[in-house]
Design a protein around this motif. Structure first.
Motif, PDB file in Angstrom:
ATOM      1  N   CYS A 114      37.642  27.605  31.041  1.00 25.99           N
ATOM      2  CA  CYS A 114      38.028  27.017  32.318  1.00 25.99           C
ATOM      3  C   CYS A 114      36.873  27.149  33.315  1.00 25.99           C
ATOM      4  O   CYS A 114      36.835  28.082  34.112  1.00 25.99           O
ATOM      5  CB  CYS A 114      39.279  27.722  32.832  1.00 25.99           C
ATOM      6  SG  CYS A 114      39.968  26.990  34.299  1.00 25.99           S
ATOM      7  N   PRO A 115      35.907  26.230  33.280  1.00 26.42           N
ATOM      8  CA  PRO A 115      34.727  26.336  34.152  1.00 26.42           C
ATOM      9  C   PRO A 115      35.059  26.340  35.640  1.00 26.42           C
ATOM     10  O   PRO A 115      34.397  27.025  36.417  1.00 26.42           O
ATOM     11  CB  PRO A 115      33.901  25.105  33.797  1.00 26.42           C
ATOM     12  CG  PRO A 115      34.439  24.577  32.530  1.00 26.42           C
ATOM     13  CD  PRO A 115      35.837  25.082  32.394  1.00 26.42           C
ATOM     14  N   CYS A 116      36.060  25.586  36.049  1.00 26.42           N
ATOM     15  CA  CYS A 116      36.450  25.559  37.464  1.00 26.42           C
ATOM     16  C   CYS A 116      36.890  26.949  37.911  1.00 26.42           C
ATOM     17  O   CYS A 116      36.502  27.428  38.973  1.00 26.42           O
ATOM     18  CB  CYS A 116      37.576  24.544  37.665  1.00 26.42           C
ATOM     19  SG  CYS A 116      38.344  24.574  39.298  1.00 26.42           S
ATOM     20  N   TYR A 117      37.694  27.598  37.105  1.00 25.18           N
ATOM     21  CA  TYR A 117      38.206  28.941  37.390  1.00 25.18           C
ATOM     22  C   TYR A 117      37.038  29.918  37.527  1.00 25.18           C
ATOM     23  O   TYR A 117      37.019  30.762  38.412  1.00 25.18           O
ATOM     24  CB  TYR A 117      39.131  29.346  36.249  1.00 25.18           C
ATOM     25  CG  TYR A 117      39.939  30.613  36.436  1.00 25.18           C
ATOM     26  CD1 TYR A 117      41.219  30.565  36.960  1.00 25.18           C
ATOM     27  CD2 TYR A 117      39.436  31.848  36.033  1.00 25.18           C
ATOM     28  CE1 TYR A 117      41.982  31.718  37.091  1.00 25.18           C
ATOM     29  CE2 TYR A 117      40.189  32.996  36.162  1.00 25.18           C
ATOM     30  CZ  TYR A 117      41.463  32.929  36.698  1.00 25.18           C
ATOM     31  OH  TYR A 117      42.208  34.071  36.828  1.00 25.18           O
ATOM     32  N   ALA A 118      36.053  29.785  36.663  1.00 24.78           N
ATOM     33  CA  ALA A 118      34.906  30.690  36.668  1.00 24.78           C
ATOM     34  C   ALA A 118      33.969  30.423  37.845  1.00 24.78           C
ATOM     35  O   ALA A 118      33.264  31.321  38.299  1.00 24.78           O
ATOM     36  CB  ALA A 118      34.136  30.558  35.358  1.00 24.78           C
ATOM     37  N   ALA A 119      33.947  29.201  38.361  1.00 26.15           N
ATOM     38  CA  ALA A 119      32.998  28.830  39.410  1.00 26.15           C
ATOM     39  C   ALA A 119      33.431  29.263  40.809  1.00 26.15           C
ATOM     40  O   ALA A 119      32.599  29.322  41.714  1.00 26.15           O
ATOM     41  CB  ALA A 119      32.784  27.317  39.400  1.00 26.15           C
ATOM     42  N   LEU A 120      34.699  29.590  41.003  1.00 34.64           N
ATOM     43  CA  LEU A 120      35.162  29.980  42.336  1.00 34.64           C
ATOM     44  C   LEU A 120      34.642  31.370  42.684  1.00 34.64           C
ATOM     45  O   LEU A 120      34.749  32.301  41.897  1.00 34.64           O
ATOM     46  CB  LEU A 120      36.690  29.952  42.391  1.00 34.64           C
ATOM     47  CG  LEU A 120      37.328  28.579  42.208  1.00 34.64           C
ATOM     48  CD1 LEU A 120      38.853  28.701  42.186  1.00 34.64           C
ATOM     49  CD2 LEU A 120      36.913  27.629  43.308  1.00 34.64           C
ATOM     50  N   THR A 121      34.071  31.495  43.890  1.00 37.62           N
ATOM     51  CA  THR A 121      33.515  32.779  44.331  1.00 37.62           C
ATOM     52  C   THR A 121      34.036  33.142  45.717  1.00 37.62           C
ATOM     53  O   THR A 121      34.508  32.285  46.464  1.00 37.62           O
ATOM     54  CB  THR A 121      31.975  32.729  44.385  1.00 37.62           C
ATOM     55  OG1 THR A 121      31.569  31.675  45.256  1.00 37.62           O
ATOM     56  CG2 THR A 121      31.380  32.512  43.006  1.00 37.62           C
ATOM     57  N   THR A 122      33.905  34.411  46.063  1.00 39.37           N
ATOM     58  CA  THR A 122      34.287  34.888  47.390  1.00 39.37           C
ATOM     59  C   THR A 122      33.150  34.600  48.354  1.00 39.37           C
ATOM     60  O   THR A 122      32.084  34.132  47.963  1.00 39.37           O
ATOM     61  CB  THR A 122      34.546  36.407  47.354  1.00 39.37           C
ATOM     62  OG1 THR A 122      33.337  37.083  47.032  1.00 39.37           O
ATOM     63  CG2 THR A 122      35.632  36.764  46.362  1.00 39.37           C
ATOM     64  N   HIS A 123      33.361  34.927  49.633  1.00 40.27           N
ATOM     65  CA  HIS A 123      32.313  34.739  50.630  1.00 40.27           C
ATOM     66  C   HIS A 123      31.094  35.607  50.320  1.00 40.27           C
ATOM     67  O   HIS A 123      29.979  35.277  50.693  1.00 40.27           O
ATOM     68  CB  HIS A 123      32.828  35.052  52.042  1.00 40.27           C
ATOM     69  CG  HIS A 123      33.842  34.065  52.508  1.00 40.27           C
ATOM     70  ND1 HIS A 123      33.537  32.781  52.819  1.00 40.27           N
ATOM     71  CD2 HIS A 123      35.178  34.199  52.717  1.00 40.27           C
ATOM     72  CE1 HIS A 123      34.628  32.146  53.203  1.00 40.27           C
ATOM     73  NE2 HIS A 123      35.645  32.966  53.142  1.00 40.27           N
ATOM     74  N   GLY A 124      31.328  36.718  49.636  1.00 37.83           N
ATOM     75  CA  GLY A 124      30.234  37.609  49.265  1.00 37.83           C
ATOM     76  C   GLY A 124      29.510  37.198  47.994  1.00 37.83           C
ATOM     77  O   GLY A 124      28.597  37.881  47.543  1.00 37.83           O
ATOM     78  N   GLY A 125      29.922  36.101  47.390  1.00 38.50           N
ATOM     79  CA  GLY A 125      29.244  35.619  46.180  1.00 38.50           C
ATOM     80  C   GLY A 125      29.786  36.211  44.895  1.00 38.50           C
ATOM     81  O   GLY A 125      29.262  35.925  43.826  1.00 38.50           O
ATOM     82  N   ARG A 126      30.806  37.037  44.994  1.00 37.56           N
ATOM     83  CA  ARG A 126      31.390  37.609  43.783  1.00 37.56           C
ATOM     84  C   ARG A 126      32.427  36.667  43.199  1.00 37.56           C
ATOM     85  O   ARG A 126      32.982  35.826  43.899  1.00 37.56           O
ATOM     86  CB  ARG A 126      32.046  38.953  44.110  1.00 37.56           C
ATOM     87  CG  ARG A 126      31.018  39.998  44.521  1.00 37.56           C
ATOM     88  CD  ARG A 126      31.632  41.307  44.955  1.00 37.56           C
ATOM     89  NE  ARG A 126      32.620  41.785  44.011  1.00 37.56           N
ATOM     90  CZ  ARG A 126      33.477  42.748  44.275  1.00 37.56           C
ATOM     91  NH1 ARG A 126      33.470  43.340  45.450  1.00 37.56           N
ATOM     92  NH2 ARG A 126      34.358  43.133  43.375  1.00 37.56           N
ATOM     93  N   ARG A 127      32.711  36.824  41.921  1.00 42.41           N
ATOM     94  CA  ARG A 127      33.695  35.984  41.248  1.00 42.41           C
ATOM     95  C   ARG A 127      35.077  36.233  41.861  1.00 42.41           C
ATOM     96  O   ARG A 127      35.537  37.361  41.965  1.00 42.41           O
ATOM     97  CB  ARG A 127      33.706  36.306  39.754  1.00 42.41           C
ATOM     98  CG  ARG A 127      34.529  35.359  38.948  1.00 42.41           C
ATOM     99  CD  ARG A 127      34.382  35.592  37.484  1.00 42.41           C
ATOM    100  NE  ARG A 127      33.213  34.859  37.028  1.00 42.41           N
ATOM    101  CZ  ARG A 127      32.551  35.109  35.923  1.00 42.41           C
ATOM    102  NH1 ARG A 127      32.918  36.096  35.152  1.00 42.41           N
ATOM    103  NH2 ARG A 127      31.530  34.393  35.578  1.00 42.41           N
ATOM    104  N   LYS A 128      35.735  35.162  42.293  1.00 41.64           N
ATOM    105  CA  LYS A 128      37.025  35.276  42.953  1.00 41.64           C
ATOM    106  C   LYS A 128      38.155  35.490  41.960  1.00 41.64           C
ATOM    107  O   LYS A 128      39.113  36.219  42.227  1.00 41.64           O
ATOM    108  CB  LYS A 128      37.293  34.006  43.759  1.00 41.64           C
ATOM    109  CG  LYS A 128      38.630  33.973  44.460  1.00 41.64           C
ATOM    110  CD  LYS A 128      38.815  32.670  45.213  1.00 41.64           C
ATOM    111  CE  LYS A 128      40.069  32.711  46.021  1.00 41.64           C
ATOM    112  NZ  LYS A 128      39.830  33.005  47.422  1.00 41.64           N
ATOM    113  N   CYS A 129      38.077  34.834  40.822  1.00 39.42           N
ATOM    114  CA  CYS A 129      39.186  34.795  39.889  1.00 39.42           C
ATOM    115  C   CYS A 129      39.086  35.909  38.833  1.00 39.42           C
ATOM    116  O   CYS A 129      38.037  36.086  38.234  1.00 39.42           O
ATOM    117  CB  CYS A 129      39.232  33.438  39.198  1.00 39.42           C
ATOM    118  SG  CYS A 129      39.199  32.076  40.378  1.00 39.42           S
ATOM    119  N   PRO A 130      40.186  36.624  38.639  1.00 38.05           N
ATOM    120  CA  PRO A 130      40.168  37.729  37.661  1.00 38.05           C
ATOM    121  C   PRO A 130      40.126  37.241  36.227  1.00 38.05           C
ATOM    122  O   PRO A 130      40.462  36.148  35.903  1.00 38.05           O
ATOM    123  CB  PRO A 130      41.480  38.444  37.950  1.00 38.05           C
ATOM    124  CG  PRO A 130      42.362  37.435  38.563  1.00 38.05           C
ATOM    125  CD  PRO A 130      41.464  36.473  39.270  1.00 38.05           C
TER     126      PRO A 130
END
Length: 102
Positions: A86-102
């Motif tokens: 799921c590339p979309c799931y992996a591409a989401l990041t927080t404001h700090g640049g960390r991966r958003k999705c677990p």
């Protein structure tokens, strides 16, 4: 009598052609789906519950997963990793640049 046979034959032939065109259209729609993206019919609650079952902070994990699932309509299988599914799931990041999705 020959006119009626020709008329019936042309109607049957037209129905056959319409059926083949419809079948071809359905085939194109099913093969044009982007890889790694699930259909919009995903049950995010169940998918995130399975994804977050081993998390040390399950409520936080489910909340983040639910947000990502809502945007992407996809949750990678398993409890961790598998982001290539799921590339979309992996591409989401927080404001700090960390991966958003677990």
């Amino acid at each position: 009598m020959a006119i009626y046979k020709a008329l019936i034959a042309s109607v049957l032939l037209s129905l056959l052609v319409l059926h083949l065109v419809e079948a071809d259209h359905e085939m194109q729609v099913s093969t044009n789906a982007k890889p790694g993206y699930a259909s919009p019919k995903i049950d995010c609650g169940a998918a995130c519950k399975a994804r977050c079952q081993l998390s040390s902070r399950p409520n936080l994990c489910k909340r983040a997963c639910g947000t990502c699932c809502g945007k992407c309509s996809c949750v990678p299988p398993g409890t961790a990793g598998n982001y290539e599914v799921c590339p979309c799931y992996a591409a989401l990041t927080t404001h700090g640049g960390r991966r958003k999705c677990p």
